[in-house]
Design an enzyme around this catalytic site. Sequence first.
Site, PDB file in Angstrom:
ATOM      1  N   SER A  81       0.793  -1.250  -0.083  1.00 31.51           N
ATOM      2  CA  SER A  81       0.009   0.199   0.030  1.00 31.51           C
ATOM      3  C   SER A  81       0.927   1.203   0.041  1.00 31.51           C
ATOM      4  O   SER A  81       1.675   1.365  -0.806  1.00 31.51           O
ATOM      5  CB  SER A  81      -1.067   0.087   1.192  1.00 31.51           C
ATOM      6  N   ASP A  87      -8.858  -6.171  -5.118  1.00 28.16           N
ATOM      7  CA  ASP A  87      -8.451  -4.556  -4.489  1.00 28.16           C
ATOM      8  C   ASP A  87      -8.787  -3.612  -5.424  1.00 28.16           C
ATOM      9  O   ASP A  87      -8.502  -3.525  -6.528  1.00 28.16           O
ATOM     10  CB  ASP A  87      -6.919  -4.876  -4.561  1.00 28.16           C
ATOM     11  N   HIS A 137      -8.064  -4.757  -0.698  1.00 34.89           N
ATOM     12  CA  HIS A 137      -6.906  -4.140  -0.566  1.00 34.89           C
ATOM     13  C   HIS A 137      -6.188  -4.748   0.664  1.00 34.89           C
ATOM     14  O   HIS A 137      -4.862  -5.049   0.954  1.00 34.89           O
ATOM     15  CB  HIS A 137      -7.058  -2.686  -0.154  1.00 34.89           C
TER      16      HIS A 137
END
Lengths: 591, 591
Positions: free
Chosen positions: A165, A330, A363
């Site tokens: 991320s 995601d 995610h």
Amino acid sequence: MSDTFSSTDDLRTSGTLRYAQSVVFDEPLQLELGGEIPRVRCAYETWGTLNEEASNAVLVCHAISGDSHAARHTADDSPGWWDRLIGPGKYIDTDRFFVVCPNVLGGCRGTTGPSDVRPSDNGPSDVRPYGADFPRITIGDMVALQRMLSSHLGIEKWRAIVGGSLGGHQALTWVSRYPEAAECCIAIASSPRLTAQSLAFDVIGRNAIQTDPCFYDGQYYDKPKRPDTGLAIARMLGHVTYLSSEAMEQKFDPDRHDPREIASSFEQRFSVGSYLAHQGEKFTTRFDANSYITLSMAMDLFDLGAHRLALMETFDASECEFLVVSFSSDWLFTPKQSRDIVNALTALDRKVTYAEITADGGHDSFLIDTYIDQYGPLIQAKLGPIDRVEPTINTAEESILDLIPTTASVLDLGCGSGRLLRALAQRGSERLVGVEVAQEKILAAAAHGLDVIDYDLNQGLSAFIDKQFDVVVLSATLQAVENVESLFNEMLRVGKQAIVSFANFAYKELREDFVVRGRSPRAPGVFDFDWYNTPNRRFPSIADVLDFCETRHITIHQSIYVETGTRRVIAETDDPNLNADTAILVLSRAE
Amino acid sequence: MSDTFSSTDDLRTSGTLRYAQSVVFDEPLQLELGGEIPRVRCAYETWGTLNEEASNAVLVCHAISGDSHAARHTADDSPGWWDRLIGPGKYIDTDRFFVVCPNVLGGCRGTTGPSDVRPSDNGPSDVRPYGADFPRITIGDMVALQRMLSSHLGIEKWRAIVGGSLGGHQALTWVSRYPEAAECCIAIASSPRLTAQSLAFDVIGRNAIQTDPCFYDGQYYDKPKRPDTGLAIARMLGHVTYLSSEAMEQKFDPDRHDPREIASSFEQRFSVGSYLAHQGEKFTTRFDANSYITLSMAMDLFDLGAHRLALMETFDASECEFLVVSFSSDWLFTPKQSRDIVNALTALDRKVTYAEITADGGHDSFLIDTYIDQYGPLIQAKLGPIDRVEPTINTAEESILDLIPTTASVLDLGCGSGRLLRALAQRGSERLVGVEVAQEKILAAAAHGLDVIDYDLNQGLSAFIDKQFDVVVLSATLQAVENVESLFNEMLRVGKQAIVSFANFAYKELREDFVVRGRSPRAPGVFDFDWYNTPNRRFPSIADVLDFCETRHITIHQSIYVETGTRRVIAETDDPNLNADTAILVLSRAE
């Protein structure tokens, strides 16, 4: 420079951060958007031991709400956010590597951020936190501070920089800014920049914080109440974007109307509401609203490039290897965005492996053990060393091997688990790339240390540039290709030569099936299926493919025809279209 | 009962609502969750003229932020939210139909809602709006009020009830509660209930409103400030869920860092932020926060059933026809959710057409002219009448037609634009259903007034129940089927008999190609492709299919073999596997 906590010393004893160290740099940190931070503290944790050459250091970068506690330090330590990945004998093996995880600049978990006391020349009476006066920072600034930490630790070159991320954004920024600073860049669930949709969610979250009457333009530290309501709402919103719709359905639908009762001023009519209320309020006890604004804004300003050319420019100077991993569900940092990065790296001829993991965790998948167990081995393989085992190859693959010079660069389309590429590697070939779409095969090939990219051949090879490879191989894959015409065009564009091996559907035994028995033919090998269950969709004869090449002005440099059962080579004069079950053609197209 | 506005009389002159009428019901409206509203006003607009039999009335239901102004009344009137759909000569033709669009209960655009004065026995001194005392209502309550309006207007049965989004929820609720109230239910961009994800966004939006310090527990009407900040944030969030990620990229990425400057207290660093600030603040000038809470809660409580059995129970009594339309990029009310409705209706053997429109506009697609032009003709066809034109059918289709009794119910798999079904309809067959996956064919078949369902055959026919049809037809489609085995099982489960027509790949001309020329065969018809560009994936001979049936204990009741070029029927004794290019088999499986 001193190794000590100042105002946030309490964090060291606050459970998860008890193994954190910190360093204070007295030289100012010049910021990318202007201004400076005169004195910066960087909190970090380490695992393992730095070797004498300082060649075994791995930098781990955390996501927006993470901190330096990536893994446990002792058996009774609290687990870290990447505990499954990092530790003795784990994918990032702390028995072999010296792992460093710093808290990011602008955060609130040890490293200098808006809640820290702002240096002042006005003496002790002017002691107050930065608050909203904390400068606007970028991910480049976070990385600049991490670079100061590297020097402090005596690390000139990282064995790898790994992040998920926002952590992936940091890893990518590192290698684009400091091309010689790392041997390997590993970006998990990352992106070249945020989609407009993800950006919108961040904007709404910041609006919720900044319009909270307890925000006081960021100077709330001495007020009786903090902007907890706004921060909680921002966190609720973030939380929804971290999960996939499927994951939320599984989690909340069985008891949709039966919320867990919690003490909260937020709506709790539905179980998902009770959960969000809990998550939102919990977050306010461990995170600072100004830090959230600072970090989310840095993420929103992050932009490696909107299109491939811009991304190619960004990574132009980079020298490291790359591993890029995305997750199918995601929707915050989508697989398409990871592919955009990979496409740029591919065009730059960088060593890159890319896998899109089929996952319903959204995610957050990058933090879930099940999926760590899928991509962990890829990280392990990138960190090396690889046990190289001689693969067993078949007759057709042997012939292909003989056709490829040892020095040639090779792209293998539909490389499977990489048998041919591994044989080429054993033989000494250096620039080898595989393309594959089946996840278990990609993972197997990458775990063998091969560079393999998760592409659907039927979508074209547009990521590769003209004549990028000496040889492009399409081995035992033609029968599965959707758009043959465009794939041939692409192979002959990307490769100086193409080698195509395929099973001959007009081989005598197959013809007999058809003519004598009137049945759809089947034979050992790729045609060993019934008409109703074959995964194949192309059934060409040798003559068909030769016709195809002729009408498209494709030059056939060499052709080898084999009856694989008897391992007999069939001469041109011996009707290979009848007597060979496999053909291998070396092709090119005149400019 | 009186046709007059009370406190919201100003709305009538406020531009868009100047053609609105209203009716006040003096009998109390009993609410589904308990309690009542003693006196209810319903605002509505009408277009066209109710015919003498009151058989041409169409009810139009609006979405959460919509109102009664669905279409313009005169050339100089402001356009309505469904202007492309409704009007003289349009898809819902107001020259033929009497169209009624009421504002929903709980709203703030004319019909009774939280901002209205609550009736009191304490005399004129106790005059104050409901505010938070407005009872919790359901979509069932909205529909109950619309039913009172129907009686008032003298409409016993609606020709159709049409709605998008929350309007679709109303249409579905109507026909499940009042089975005889409508001939046709048209639900666009709708769902049986909200996903956990969509519910979460609503919860966060309500949290933003209810924690706004100007909310005063809903009693803000006499305060100097209203909870505009919270309402704006809720609206921003809603807005993101109405758009697709692709649509946002197209809209905001070209000038991501160049926001339009507007006067707003919300963040405007990015163009998407400036847009959301504008949309959020604009919304507060025309919508009431309590109404937003009331309506979004009604939507969140809406639940026709979580699984197919529950949905089947919901629609068990319904008698009307259905048209269900979804949009591929709608992630708020997903295509899968529309399919859940359709699957239940299919299992109940209701007349239903379903189309998933390929659209990148997200949930808002139902309001976008381009997509209205795609689904509009389906609504027009459902409203009738249909011009029936005799279709031209081919030899194989003629043979199939001869095999089907006029009274038989027929399911046609891969029905294309419905040629065979139209021929069956011409001949008098009544229960005809088509399944097709190609959008333009679905739209064409549905525009011919056929019931056609947007299904991928390769996903199975699980929506249909055992022996639902007398005959299931698979005509000239076998060559495209992915999972033959499971499709045959499904056909023979759903149909008392199955009729399969297919091209014979062992037909003599094709064999000759193969044997004499050593080339992948091609022939006129479905095999008229080259090996490298054929969309076909199955190449069976007649003998292959007969073998398949035998080994799977499928009974062949009848077989017709044809050489279509000569229109000659080939006898069993005349080697049809060699001499026929097409076979038609009538199959069944013993229980």
